[in-house]
Design an enzyme around this catalytic site. Structure first.
Site, PDB file in Angstrom:
ATOM      1  N   GLN A  84       3.078  -3.811   1.767  1.00 29.29           N
ATOM      2  CA  GLN A  84       1.688  -4.075   1.404  1.00 29.29           C
ATOM      3  C   GLN A  84       0.709  -3.333   2.295  1.00 29.29           C
ATOM      4  O   GLN A  84       1.055  -2.819   3.355  1.00 29.29           O
ATOM      5  CB  GLN A  84       1.408  -5.575   1.498  1.00 29.29           C
ATOM      6  CG  GLN A  84       1.629  -6.153   2.886  1.00 29.29           C
ATOM      7  CD  GLN A  84       1.528  -7.668   2.912  1.00 29.29           C
ATOM      8  OE1 GLN A  84       0.526  -8.216   3.353  1.00 29.29           O
ATOM      9  NE2 GLN A  84       2.570  -8.350   2.421  1.00 29.29           N
ATOM     10  N   HIS A  88      -3.924  -3.464   3.113  1.00 24.93           N
ATOM     11  CA  HIS A  88      -5.145  -4.236   2.939  1.00 24.93           C
ATOM     12  C   HIS A  88      -6.351  -3.301   2.872  1.00 24.93           C
ATOM     13  O   HIS A  88      -6.346  -2.232   3.487  1.00 24.93           O
ATOM     14  CB  HIS A  88      -5.312  -5.226   4.084  1.00 24.93           C
ATOM     15  CG  HIS A  88      -4.107  -6.085   4.303  1.00 24.93           C
ATOM     16  ND1 HIS A  88      -3.660  -6.975   3.367  1.00 24.93           N
ATOM     17  CD2 HIS A  88      -3.234  -6.167   5.348  1.00 24.93           C
ATOM     18  CE1 HIS A  88      -2.577  -7.592   3.818  1.00 24.93           C
ATOM     19  NE2 HIS A  88      -2.296  -7.104   5.012  1.00 24.93           N
ATOM     20  N   GLU A 113      -5.125  -6.949  10.594  1.00 19.49           N
ATOM     21  CA  GLU A 113      -4.264  -7.953  11.205  1.00 19.49           C
ATOM     22  C   GLU A 113      -3.488  -7.359  12.368  1.00 19.49           C
ATOM     23  O   GLU A 113      -3.263  -6.136  12.451  1.00 19.49           O
ATOM     24  CB  GLU A 113      -3.300  -8.556  10.177  1.00 19.49           C
ATOM     25  CG  GLU A 113      -2.384  -7.568   9.494  1.00 19.49           C
ATOM     26  CD  GLU A 113      -1.598  -8.197   8.341  1.00 19.49           C
ATOM     27  OE1 GLU A 113      -2.179  -8.982   7.575  1.00 19.49           O
ATOM     28  OE2 GLU A 113      -0.404  -7.884   8.221  1.00 19.49           O
ATOM     29  N   HIS A 138       2.714  -1.507   5.362  1.00 12.84           N
ATOM     30  CA  HIS A 138       3.614  -2.162   6.298  1.00 12.84           C
ATOM     31  C   HIS A 138       4.409  -3.266   5.615  1.00 12.84           C
ATOM     32  O   HIS A 138       4.044  -3.750   4.536  1.00 12.84           O
ATOM     33  CB  HIS A 138       2.830  -2.757   7.476  1.00 12.84           C
ATOM     34  CG  HIS A 138       1.833  -3.813   7.074  1.00 12.84           C
ATOM     35  ND1 HIS A 138       0.580  -3.509   6.594  1.00 12.84           N
ATOM     36  CD2 HIS A 138       1.912  -5.169   7.056  1.00 12.84           C
ATOM     37  CE1 HIS A 138      -0.074  -4.621   6.317  1.00 12.84           C
ATOM     38  NE2 HIS A 138       0.719  -5.652   6.579  1.00 12.84           N
ATOM     39  N   ARG A 189       0.021  -4.827  -3.000  1.00 12.09           N
ATOM     40  CA  ARG A 189       1.463  -4.702  -2.808  1.00 12.09           C
ATOM     41  C   ARG A 189       1.992  -3.478  -3.545  1.00 12.09           C
ATOM     42  O   ARG A 189       1.460  -3.095  -4.579  1.00 12.09           O
ATOM     43  CB  ARG A 189       2.179  -5.960  -3.293  1.00 12.09           C
ATOM     44  CG  ARG A 189       1.783  -7.227  -2.547  1.00 12.09           C
ATOM     45  CD  ARG A 189       2.465  -8.457  -3.116  1.00 12.09           C
ATOM     46  NE  ARG A 189       2.116  -9.663  -2.367  1.00 12.09           N
ATOM     47  CZ  ARG A 189       1.060 -10.421  -2.636  1.00 12.09           C
ATOM     48  NH1 ARG A 189       0.268 -10.119  -3.652  1.00 12.09           N
ATOM     49  NH2 ARG A 189       0.804 -11.481  -1.893  1.00 12.09           N
TER      50      ARG A 189
END
Length: 412
Positions: A98, A100, A135, A264, A283
């Site tokens: 996935q 972001h 993240e 990642h 994804r």
């Protein structure tokens, strides 16, 4: 300063031991436990325990008095929303591959899907909120991950070593242009392959990986990963995509930061994760969930090279901070040993969550108004208006250590 009671998320890829052991519960658990959530995510907000033992949702507290709990600076930037979510993540099986979006991509995508009338909880929704989702994960145990596109020249060498007949034509895309553009061309080709082609190529790829592992080749770890993913997700284009990514093994205390566009997948291990309080995920494979390839290609960053492993910046003998570009959060770690067991002062830094991961730690407000002790697995909420606290170990674990993680909002 109040204790938190936090939700455990039971995803199928989780562990039956790691989170239960952290929380002092019997192991193994009947079902996998994947994430322990600490924060004010609407899906599972933490519960704040008052002096009288009553509980209230942290989300409700923030909405009722945002200035007290978040502080003026945080409110000016994020409104009544706590900008970060702290987790303990425990993976016994791989998560989906996935990426972001950036803040701009998320805002545009959210507005587009709102205008199209796609329900925010729809399975084909890419952008349930208009915010970015950077993240960072810091390893508590040895932690395995795929993250970021490997240097293209090394990937050319890997593909040459494997020499899969069905992939020779595709390999030429990167041979001719071993850079971000070549990676984009190869990745796009692989991720859009029809299923019948994948059924033909996968046996050849897996056989080549077996041969490479037996020969103890340079890319044996990468090939073992392909074999594991190929068994769990047969005929999935994400298995091919994994060949293009850095294969990482983090030791406890090491971390990686995933900014917008970083492709990642977490493979195995337990870590403390901090991320922006968002649900936006694109994804590309290793999952039965919704995959939107055109939208994924819009957000992916194909810059390539070694993925930076963060050791953290030591501010003193006890305090280590993990610096990133994220404005939503900052994660730091406090460690004590028999030789370094003094009190550490934590000044007010806006809203904070403290999580104990080793030993037992006593927290005291500097005004003398409140004190409590955190056992391993326990956490506390510190409102922006709360006084500074001191932290010191009460009990070291069997390895002679105590540890807490500190999550704060990023600089605004």
């Amino acid at each position: 300063m109040e204790l938190l009671r936090n939700a455990v998320r039971p995803y199928a890829w989780g562990s039956r031991t790691a989170i239960a052991d952290l929380l002092g519960r019997p192991v193994p658990t009947p079902h996998p436990e994947a994430e322990l959530w600490m924060g004010a995510h609407p899906g599972d907000p933490s519960r704040v325990t008052g002096h009288d033992g009553t509980e209230v949702s942290l989300l409700s507290l923030l909405e009722s008095d945002p200035a007290h709990h978040l502080g003026d600076k945080c409110c000016d930037r994020w409104g009544t929303r706590l900008p970060f979510l702290l987790k303990v993540l425990a993976a016994d099986e791989p998560l989906s591959l996935q990426a972001h979006p950036s803040a701009e991509q998320a805002a545009e995508g959210f507005a587009r899907e709102e205008a199209a009338g796609i329900a925010r909880n729809a399975s084909n929704r890419n952008y349930p909120d208009p915010t970015a989702k950077p993240e960072l994960i810091c390893a508590l145990t040895e932690f395995h991950a795929l993250a970021g596109f490997r240097d293209a020249h090394r990937t050319v060498r890997l593909l040459d070593e494997l020499d899969v007949p069905s992939l020779r034509a595709h390999r030429g895309l990167l041979h001719a242009q071993p850079d971000a553009d070549g990676l984009r061309a190869l990745f796009t080709t692989w991720i859009t392959l029809p299923e019948h082609y994948l059924r033909d190529v996968m046996p050849e790829l897996l056989e080549a990986c077996v041969d490479h592992v037996r020969a103890r080749g340079e890319f044996a770890l990468e090939c073992r990963t392909v074999l594991e993913l190929g068994e769990a997700y047969p005929n999935d284009a994400g298995v091919l995509a994994s060949l293009l990514l850095n294969r990482l093994v983090l030791q406890p205390g090491e971390a990686i930061f995933m900014p917008a566009g970083n492709l990642h997948a977490y493979l195995h291990g337990t870590g403390v994760e901090i991320l922006a309080n968002s649900d936006n995920i694109l994804r590309c494979g290793l999952t039965p969930k919704h995959v939107d390839v055109p939208e994924l290609l819009r957000v992916l960053d194909f810059a390539c090279g070694d993925m930076r492993v963060l050791k953290g910046e030591s501010l003193d003998s006890n305090l280590t901070v993990y610096r990133t570009s994220a404005e939503e959060f900052e994660l730091s770690r406090l460690d004590w040993t028999p030789a370094e067991s003094g009190a550490v002062r934590l000044d007010s830094a806006g809203p904070q969550i403290l999580l104990c991961t080793r030993g037992r730690v006593r927290l005291s407000t500097v005004d003398g108004g409140r004190a409590l002790e955190l056992d391993r697995g326990e956490s506390v909420w510190l409102a922006a208006s709360d006084p500074a606290v001191t932290a010191r170990p009460v009990t070291l674990d069997q390895d002679g250590a105590a540890q807490i993680f500190r999550a704060v909002a990023g600089a605004v």
